[in-house]
Write an enzyme that holds these catalytic residues in place. Structure first.
Site, PDB file in Angstrom:
ATOM      1  N   LYS A  35     -56.109 -64.114  54.656  1.00  0.00           N
ATOM      2  CA  LYS A  35     -55.847 -65.136  55.680  1.00  0.00           C
ATOM      3  C   LYS A  35     -56.203 -66.520  55.133  1.00  0.00           C
ATOM      4  CE  LYS A  35     -60.428 -64.263  57.697  1.00  0.00           C
ATOM      5  NZ  LYS A  35     -61.139 -63.564  58.792  1.00  0.00           N
ATOM      6  N   TYR A 252     -70.768 -96.349  50.870  1.00  0.00           N
ATOM      7  CA  TYR A 252     -70.734 -96.740  52.276  1.00  0.00           C
ATOM      8  C   TYR A 252     -72.083 -96.498  52.940  1.00  0.00           C
ATOM      9  CZ  TYR A 252     -65.623 -96.921  52.030  1.00  0.00           C
ATOM     10  OH  TYR A 252     -64.334 -97.235  51.710  1.00  0.00           O
TER      11      TYR A 252
END
Ligand SMILES: *Cc1c(COP(=O)(O)O)cnc(C)c1O
Length: 356
Positions: A35, A252
């Site tokens: 999956k 940042y």
């Protein structure tokens, strides 16, 4: 020149991990769980590597169709079953086995040949309270299915919530055994953690996922000690370096400040590549084969690394984010997540190379 980030997927490692499943559960057939695009490794690569599996398990119908188009003739199990009646018709056309976790999914089944329908796995809720029926609903679904489709015997399955904890599957196994008592049909219980730690749960079919990709399902046992090989290596390169003076900050939000003069490297890998943004300063990373740490906030396209212990590092130096020399589980732990999430999150913009 192209951006230097690349994910390499090793078919030999995938094959090794499947062989490890066989070694641990020699009497069980294997549903290789593919999956989520084979946990980020690519279903086409998984198809190549898992050709010896007895079946493939997933839940996306479009991918199941592709697996058939690519020539996979062996069983395919749809782990969440049909989402709507149309899926049951598709399952019949493509010969997909269906999980039935809700009684109404039984009403959608259509015949394949005279009197038969696709293979069905009736799912018992053993305590996860996610998908599955209670004992009463399970037994009544079994009776109803056998009455409607006398030529097809349903299998019985459950999925563990806690098989990664010592004794964590005991109650679920007891509840499953009680619910299924006397019912004919194959049994399937075990995910990776149960395959590795709960021999009593192996049953007729095991359902390994994360262990096939070389990551651990446990918080406290690493993949290598479980005999697994990492199947994915995420690497990139330094595209710049900076020298910081005491008090200079990085990235940042200025989340890291240099205490003394130090050199840092800028890696072409960020959260838009699937690297976890929540990985804090100190997350392990390799530069030129030397283990060091990330510094500052992970940005969309870049992250920064401490080069204090890697004086030879230059622009172009090789960086390993995770792989054979640094386990994905260790990086995941640092970012407060699990290897599963990191491997699934590798972004489409990252080129993937198959290592055969
Ligand atoms: C994903 C999944 C598995 C595989 O689980 P792992 O922990 O990755 O081994 C097995 N069974 C079901 C029903 C699943 O959804």
């Amino acid at each position: 020149m192209s951006r230097p980030i690349v994910a390499e997927v090793s078919l030999p490692s995938l094959r090794h991990n499947l062989a490890r499943v066989r070694e641990l559960a020699p009497h069980s057939k294997v549903w290789a769980v593919v999956k989520a695009n084979a946990y980020g490794h690519g279903v086409e690569r998984a198809l190549q590597a898992f050709s010896e599996a007895d079946g493939l398990a997933l839940l996306e119908f479009d991918t199941a169709q592709r697996l058939r188009e690519l020539g996979w003739m062996k069983p395919i199990l749809m782990l969440e079953g049909a989402f709507e009646p149309e899926d049951a018709r598709l399952a019949s056309r493509l010969d997909l086995s269906l999980v039935v976790h809700r009684p109404d999914q039984l009403d959608w089944l259509v015949p394949t040949t005279a009197g038969a329908t696709v293979p069905v796995y009736l799912k018992f809720n053993s305590g996860m309270n996610r998908l599955g029926m209670d004992a009463r609903a399970l037994r009544s679904a079994h009776a109803k299915f056998c009455a409607s489709w006398p030529q097809t015997l349903p299998a019985l399955m459950t999925h563990f919530a806690n098989s990664d904890l010592p004794g964590g599957a005991d109650e679920a196994i007891a509840a499953f055994d009680a619910a299924c008592k006397g019912l004919p049909g194959e049994r399937s219980l075990a995910n990776s953690a149960a395959i590795l730690a709960v021999g009593a749960s192996h049953g007729d079919w095991v359902r390994p996922g994360v262990m096939l990709y070389g990551a651990t399902p446990f918080a406290d046992r690493d993949a290598r000690s479980l005999g697994l090989l990492p199947a994915m290596r995420l690497s990139s390169r330094l595209i710049a370096t900076q020298t910081l003076q005491p008090g200079d900050s990085v990235g940042y939000g200025a989340r890291f400040r240099a205490q003394s003069v130090m050199r840092i490297g800028v890696v072409a890998c960020g959260y838009a590549d699937g690297y976890p943004r929540h990985a804090p300063t100190g997350t392990p990373i390799l530069v030129d084969g030397v283990r060091t740490r990330t510094v500052g906030r992970v940005a969309m396209d870049m992250l920064m690394v401490d080069l204090t212990g890697v004086p030879q590092a230059r622009i172009g130096s090789a960086v390993q984010l995770w792989g054979d020399q640094l386990s994905i589980d260790e990086v995941a732990r640092s970012a407060d997540t699990i290897g599963y999430e990191l491997m699934c999150a590798v972004a489409p913009r990252v080129p993937v190379v198959t290592v055969s």
